[in-house]
Each structure stands twice: as structure tokens, then as C-alpha cells.
Design a protein around this motif. Structure first.
Motif, PDB file in Angstrom:
ATOM      1  N   SER A  27       0.849  -1.194   0.000  1.00 12.22           N
ATOM      2  CA  SER A  27       0.000   0.000   0.000  1.00 12.22           C
ATOM      3  C   SER A  27       0.881   1.239   0.000  1.00 12.22           C
ATOM      4  CB  SER A  27      -0.936   0.013   1.211  1.00 12.22           C
ATOM      5  OG  SER A  27      -0.202   0.043   2.420  1.00 12.22           O
ATOM      6  N   PHE A  28       0.363   2.306  -0.583  1.00 11.09           N
ATOM      7  CA  PHE A  28       1.059   3.588  -0.540  1.00 11.09           C
ATOM      8  C   PHE A  28       0.056   4.693  -0.827  1.00 11.09           C
ATOM      9  CE2 PHE A  28       1.325   2.554  -5.071  1.00 11.09           C
ATOM     10  CZ  PHE A  28       1.074   3.771  -5.686  1.00 11.09           C
ATOM     11  N   TYR A  29       0.425   5.900  -0.467  1.00  6.97           N
ATOM     12  CA  TYR A  29      -0.399   7.065  -0.788  1.00  6.97           C
ATOM     13  C   TYR A  29       0.513   8.257  -1.007  1.00  6.97           C
ATOM     14  CZ  TYR A  29       0.443   8.899   3.914  1.00  6.97           C
ATOM     15  OH  TYR A  29       1.045   9.386   5.045  1.00  6.97           O
ATOM     16  N   LYS A  30      -0.019   9.249  -1.679  1.00 17.79           N
ATOM     17  CA  LYS A  30       0.734  10.486  -1.876  1.00 17.79           C
ATOM     18  C   LYS A  30      -0.235  11.611  -2.173  1.00 17.79           C
ATOM     19  CE  LYS A  30       4.702  12.707  -2.493  1.00 17.79           C
ATOM     20  NZ  LYS A  30       5.785  12.766  -1.492  1.00 17.79           N
ATOM     21  N   TYR A  31      -0.165  12.666  -1.363  1.00 18.57           N
ATOM     22  CA  TYR A  31      -0.931  13.870  -1.666  1.00 18.57           C
ATOM     23  C   TYR A  31      -0.115  14.704  -2.652  1.00 18.57           C
ATOM     24  CZ  TYR A  31      -4.469  13.090   1.911  1.00 18.57           C
ATOM     25  OH  TYR A  31      -5.516  12.581   2.627  1.00 18.57           O
ATOM     26  N   ALA A  32      -0.738  15.071  -3.749  1.00 17.24           N
ATOM     27  CA  ALA A  32      -0.069  15.866  -4.783  1.00 17.24           C
ATOM     28  C   ALA A  32      -1.145  16.482  -5.670  1.00 17.24           C
ATOM     29  CB  ALA A  32       0.868  14.990  -5.621  1.00 17.24           C
ATOM     30  N   HIS A  33      -0.804  17.558  -6.356  1.00 13.88           N
ATOM     31  CA  HIS A  33      -1.772  18.178  -7.263  1.00 13.88           C
ATOM     32  C   HIS A  33      -1.750  17.436  -8.591  1.00 13.88           C
ATOM     33  CE1 HIS A  33      -4.270  21.091  -9.261  1.00 13.88           C
ATOM     34  NE2 HIS A  33      -3.362  21.214 -10.220  1.00 13.88           N
ATOM     35  N   ILE A  34      -2.873  16.823  -8.945  1.00 15.47           N
ATOM     36  CA  ILE A  34      -2.985  16.086 -10.205  1.00 15.47           C
ATOM     37  C   ILE A  34      -3.990  16.823 -11.092  1.00 15.47           C
ATOM     38  CG2 ILE A  34      -3.652  13.898 -11.272  1.00 15.47           C
ATOM     39  CD1 ILE A  34      -2.817  12.510  -8.680  1.00 15.47           C
ATOM     40  N   HIS A  61      -7.831  14.734  -7.715  1.00 15.96           N
ATOM     41  CA  HIS A  61      -7.015  15.933  -7.917  1.00 15.96           C
ATOM     42  C   HIS A  61      -6.011  16.108  -6.781  1.00 15.96           C
ATOM     43  CE1 HIS A  61      -8.856  17.637 -11.493  1.00 15.96           C
ATOM     44  NE2 HIS A  61     -10.067  17.401 -10.992  1.00 15.96           N
ATOM     45  N   GLU A  62      -6.318  15.565  -5.578  1.00 14.00           N
ATOM     46  CA  GLU A  62      -5.456  15.766  -4.420  1.00 14.00           C
ATOM     47  C   GLU A  62      -4.373  14.706  -4.277  1.00 14.00           C
ATOM     48  OE1 GLU A  62      -7.611  15.624  -0.770  1.00 14.00           O
ATOM     49  OE2 GLU A  62      -8.202  13.521  -0.993  1.00 14.00           O
ATOM     50  N   GLY A  63      -4.391  13.639  -5.120  1.00 11.09           N
ATOM     51  CA  GLY A  63      -3.345  12.630  -5.011  1.00 11.09           C
ATOM     52  C   GLY A  63      -3.808  11.231  -5.324  1.00 11.09           C
ATOM     53  N   ILE A  64      -3.129  10.242  -4.736  1.00 13.27           N
ATOM     54  CA  ILE A  64      -3.406   8.834  -5.007  1.00 13.27           C
ATOM     55  C   ILE A  64      -3.359   8.026  -3.716  1.00 13.27           C
ATOM     56  CG2 ILE A  64      -0.959   8.406  -5.531  1.00 13.27           C
ATOM     57  CD1 ILE A  64      -1.887   6.249  -7.519  1.00 13.27           C
ATOM     58  N   ASN A  65      -4.234   7.039  -3.615  1.00 16.19           N
ATOM     59  CA  ASN A  65      -4.294   6.112  -2.488  1.00 16.19           C
ATOM     60  C   ASN A  65      -4.385   4.713  -3.076  1.00 16.19           C
ATOM     61  OD1 ASN A  65      -4.688   4.796  -0.064  1.00 16.19           O
ATOM     62  ND2 ASN A  65      -6.786   5.515   0.220  1.00 16.19           N
ATOM     63  N   ALA A  66      -3.373   3.874  -2.831  1.00 14.61           N
ATOM     64  CA  ALA A  66      -3.293   2.579  -3.501  1.00 14.61           C
ATOM     65  C   ALA A  66      -3.085   1.437  -2.527  1.00 14.61           C
ATOM     66  CB  ALA A  66      -2.159   2.593  -4.520  1.00 14.61           C
ATOM     67  N   GLN A  67      -3.847   0.384  -2.725  1.00 13.48           N
ATOM     68  CA  GLN A  67      -3.676  -0.878  -2.001  1.00 13.48           C
ATOM     69  C   GLN A  67      -3.683  -1.956  -3.069  1.00 13.48           C
ATOM     70  OE1 GLN A  67      -7.048  -0.819   0.591  1.00 13.48           O
ATOM     71  NE2 GLN A  67      -6.422   1.080   1.548  1.00 13.48           N
ATOM     72  N   LEU A  68      -2.607  -2.703  -3.172  1.00 12.12           N
ATOM     73  CA  LEU A  68      -2.492  -3.588  -4.325  1.00 12.12           C
ATOM     74  C   LEU A  68      -1.649  -4.823  -4.047  1.00 12.12           C
ATOM     75  CD1 LEU A  68       0.558  -2.739  -5.364  1.00 12.12           C
ATOM     76  CD2 LEU A  68      -0.669  -0.782  -6.281  1.00 12.12           C
ATOM     77  N   LYS A 110      -9.836   3.817  -9.816  1.00  8.01           N
ATOM     78  CA  LYS A 110     -11.018   4.671  -9.914  1.00  8.01           C
ATOM     79  C   LYS A 110     -10.679   6.138  -9.659  1.00  8.01           C
ATOM     80  CE  LYS A 110     -14.279   1.082  -8.457  1.00  8.01           C
ATOM     81  NZ  LYS A 110     -15.400   0.750  -7.539  1.00  8.01           N
ATOM     82  N   VAL A 111     -11.340   7.011 -10.380  1.00 11.61           N
ATOM     83  CA  VAL A 111     -11.214   8.451 -10.153  1.00 11.61           C
ATOM     84  C   VAL A 111     -12.251   8.850  -9.113  1.00 11.61           C
ATOM     85  CG1 VAL A 111     -11.446  10.752 -11.158  1.00 11.61           C
ATOM     86  CG2 VAL A 111     -10.318   8.916 -12.453  1.00 11.61           C
ATOM     87  N   ARG A 112     -11.806   9.502  -8.070  1.00 10.61           N
ATOM     88  CA  ARG A 112     -12.682   9.941  -6.978  1.00 10.61           C
ATOM     89  C   ARG A 112     -12.486  11.438  -6.721  1.00 10.61           C
ATOM     90  NH1 ARG A 112     -14.356   5.743  -3.403  1.00 10.61           N
ATOM     91  NH2 ARG A 112     -15.163   4.084  -4.716  1.00 10.61           N
ATOM     92  N   LYS A 113     -13.441  12.014  -6.004  1.00 15.27           N
ATOM     93  CA  LYS A 113     -13.286  13.412  -5.609  1.00 15.27           C
ATOM     94  C   LYS A 113     -12.167  13.559  -4.591  1.00 15.27           C
ATOM     95  CE  LYS A 113     -18.009  14.992  -6.523  1.00 15.27           C
ATOM     96  NZ  LYS A 113     -19.227  15.612  -5.945  1.00 15.27           N
TER      97      LYS A 113
END
Length: 343
Positions: A27-34, A61-68, A110-113
Motif C-alpha cells: 500500500s502507498f499514498y501520496k498527496y499531490a496536485h494532479i 485531484h489531491e493525489g493517489i491512495n493505492a492498495q495492491l 477509480k477516479v474519486r473526488k
């Protein structure tokens, strides 16, 4: 171009068994402007599908949250691809404590708000003004300080099976529910206490720490990498483990054993147990804690009614479900009145 899954979970499961290859749950996440999340989403799906990556990934738009889950033999290729994306270069990867080749059976990007449903208006505060990140060693020292308030930022069904000793564990169903409750409960300690937070992998604390600093808390800390990274550091550095029980995870494993203590109870008979299951009646699918004895007696169901439905021929079950929406009990996470020993 194929931008969606073509295999069912059962078909994918059979392929994984046939391949017999080791997979890694990450798993990983990152807040970034997309700027354009949809373009990134499609890019990730195409690249990761070719690598046989499976999992649940949210892009906003605020980043990515991944569990894989990624084949171990493809890990270096996967890591190289991550590093080729500017804002993901050298992103911290949380490697699961307990591995399971079937932790994920589909690739869903998936694209989310938002990458976490926090209910906050990010324009009202500085989301980059985060709390102090601490590793396992400093975290252990902090939570023994009498001037520290330790708060679990997860939901009730997560903390029920495992949490740090002396932690405040809000009785909430969602992350967004906990934010205002915690602020209200700790309002008188905004200046004189150290607010230390933790969650599964760190993503919820990342936003919450900035929010609480905005709300006037002077000393805000968060556990770097959450429970997953804490456990890795504790084992690597041979530190004292202050976590009790299991760490709830959002994949088919549903939990990782962090310590030998079993702090929860079977929701049906009350005996010590911390195994989460979903009701076998597909019209219910309630998440609850069930011991092996109750699973056998109830045919893996949460109630007598569900047991009776689950015993019907599958086509009859489908007929009964036809035209009905998903049961609200799916979102109750152990709150159902049919469970005698629920928290």
C-alpha cells in the motif's frame, strides 16, 4: 485499449493458483496536485495490468491512495514505473506484514473526488501544514508521556480487533465522523497536551493532523507509515511492541496479526475471537466477527434468517435479490441487532 477488467474474481483466483507464484501486498499514498486524474488513471491501469498488478487504487485531484498486490518477480519493474512518475518517485511503500497471494483479485483504478472520504473543505485550511512525523521508537516514548493523548483515527470495527494500549478509540463508522468528535472531546487540551495520532498506513493522519493544527492544537504528531510501518520498525530494531491484537486491512485478508493478544469477541457467542468475515448471504454481506464454531453452526451467516436464505438453491437466492438494492447492513460493520455480542 483495454481499460477495465475482463476476468471475474473467480477466474483470477484460479489463474493465481495455477501460476503458483509469490505475490506481494503493498500500500502507498501520496498527496499531490494532479491536473487530470482520468489521464493518470488510464495510464496506471494500462501499465499495471501488463504487470499483473491487482488492487484498489483511488486517484483524485489531491493525489493517489493505492492498495495492491503485485507478483514478486515484477516488483522491480513496478517500482521502476512508480519512480518514473515525478510525484511518486521514492514514495514509501508499506509492505504487508502477512502476505496472501489472493489479497486482491481484480485491478480497480477509480477516479474519486478525494482519495479518503474525509468530508473536509480543503480550501478552508492549509493541508500542507501537517503534524510532526515520528517513527516507532519516538512514538513509543511519546505514548508513555503523561502529557500525551493518543488517538486512533480508524473506525470502530478496526480498533475493535487491535489498537495501541491506552489509545482513545472513537466509536465511529467513518473517518469523517471522528474528526469533530475528537476535537470536541479534547477541546480543553489544545495547548497543554501532545496530540498523537495513528492509523493503518498513515493517510488518514496526514489530513487529520493539518486539520487539527488549523483547529488550534499546538502539539500534533502522527505515526509515520501507520501501524504497518510501525510493526516493520519494531521487528527490525527489536523495539517493544505496544500494539495489541490485529491490524484491520481492507483486502481479502481483513487483518494482520501484530501481537498474540486477542482483544475482541465473536459477535455471536462472545468467546475471544478477532476474525472478521462477511455474511455468506449475498443479499446481506454484513461484516462481523465470527469464531470457527459459530461459522460451522451458522453456515457462515450472521443470522438464522440469512442462514435459511443461504441454504436455498442459488437461482432462488438470485430471484429473491432481484430488483433490490444492496442491503444497508453492508455498511453497518458489526452494528446489526442480530449480533448479540457486538461492540
Amino acid at each position: 485499449m483495454q481499460l477495465y477488467n475482463t476476468l471475474s474474481a473467480k477466474e483470477r483466483e484460479a489463474l493465481i493458483e495455477e501460476a503458483g507464484k509469490e505475490r506481494l501486498t503493498i500500500s502507498f499514498y501520496k498527496y499531490a496536485h494532479i491536473g487530470n486524474p482520468q489521464i493518470l488513471r488510464n495510464h496506471l491501469f494500462l501499465a499495471w495490468n501488463d504487470m499483473e498488478v491487482l488492487g484498489r487504487i483511488y486517484v483524485a485531484h489531491e493525489g493517489i491512495n493505492a492498495q495492491l498486490s503485485v507478483p514478486a518477480e515484477n516488483f522491480n519493474t513496478f517500482k521502476k514505473h512508480l519512480d518514473s512518475i515525478t510525484f511518486l518517485e521514492n514514495v514509501r511503500l508499506n509492505i504487508a506484514i502477512e502476505q496472501d497471494n489472493k489479497s486482491f483479485l481484480k485491478l480497480k483504478v477509480k477516479v474519486r473526488k478525494k482519495i479518503v472520504a474525509d468530508g473536509l473543505n480543503d480550501n478552508t485550511f492549509d493541508v500542507t501544514n501537517k503534524g510532526i512525523h515520528v517513527g516507532a521508537e519516538q512514538f513509543n516514548e511519546l505514548i508513555e508521556d503523561e502529557n500525551t493523548v493518543l488517538v486512533d483515527m480508524r473506525n470502530h470495527y478496526e480498533s475493535e480487533i487491535g489498537h495501541f494500549k491506552n489509545a482513545v478509540t472513537p466509536d465511529v463508522d467513518t473517518f469523517r465522523d471522528s474528526l469533530d468528535i475528537i476535537e470536541q472531546d479534547l477541546a480543553e487540551h489544545k495547548e497543554d497536551k501532545k496530540l498523537v495520532m495513528y492509523c493503518t498506513g498513515g493517510i488518514r493522519c496526514e489530513k487529520a493532523s493539518a486539520y487539527y493544527k488549523h483547529k488550534g492544537f499546538k502539539n500534533v504528531y502522527q505515526l509515520e507509515g501507520g501501524i504497518i510501518e510501525y510493526t516493520r520498525q519494531v521487528r527490525e530494531k527489536q523495539l517493544e511492541n505496544k500494539f495489541l491484537g490485529k491490524n484491520f486491512v481492507f483486502d481479502h485478508r481483513r487483518g494482520e496479526r501484530i501481537s498474540n493478544e486477542v482483544i475482541a469477541h465473536c459477535h455471536q457467542c462472545g468467546k475471544p475471537c478477532d476474525t472478521h468475515v462477511n455474511c455468506a448471504n449475498e443479499a446481506c454481506h454484513l461484516l462481523f466477527i465470527q469464531c470457527d464454531e459459530c461459522a460451522e453452526a451458522m453456515n457462515n451467516c450472521c443470522s438464522v434468517d440469512c442462514k435459511e436464505i443461504h441454504a436455498l438453491p442459488y437461482e432462488e437466492q438470485k430471484r429473491l435479490r432481484k430488483g433490490k438494492g444492496a442491503s444497508n447492513k453492508i455498511f453497518k460493520k458489526g452494528r446489526s441487532p442480530v449480533l448479540k455480542y457486538k461492540k
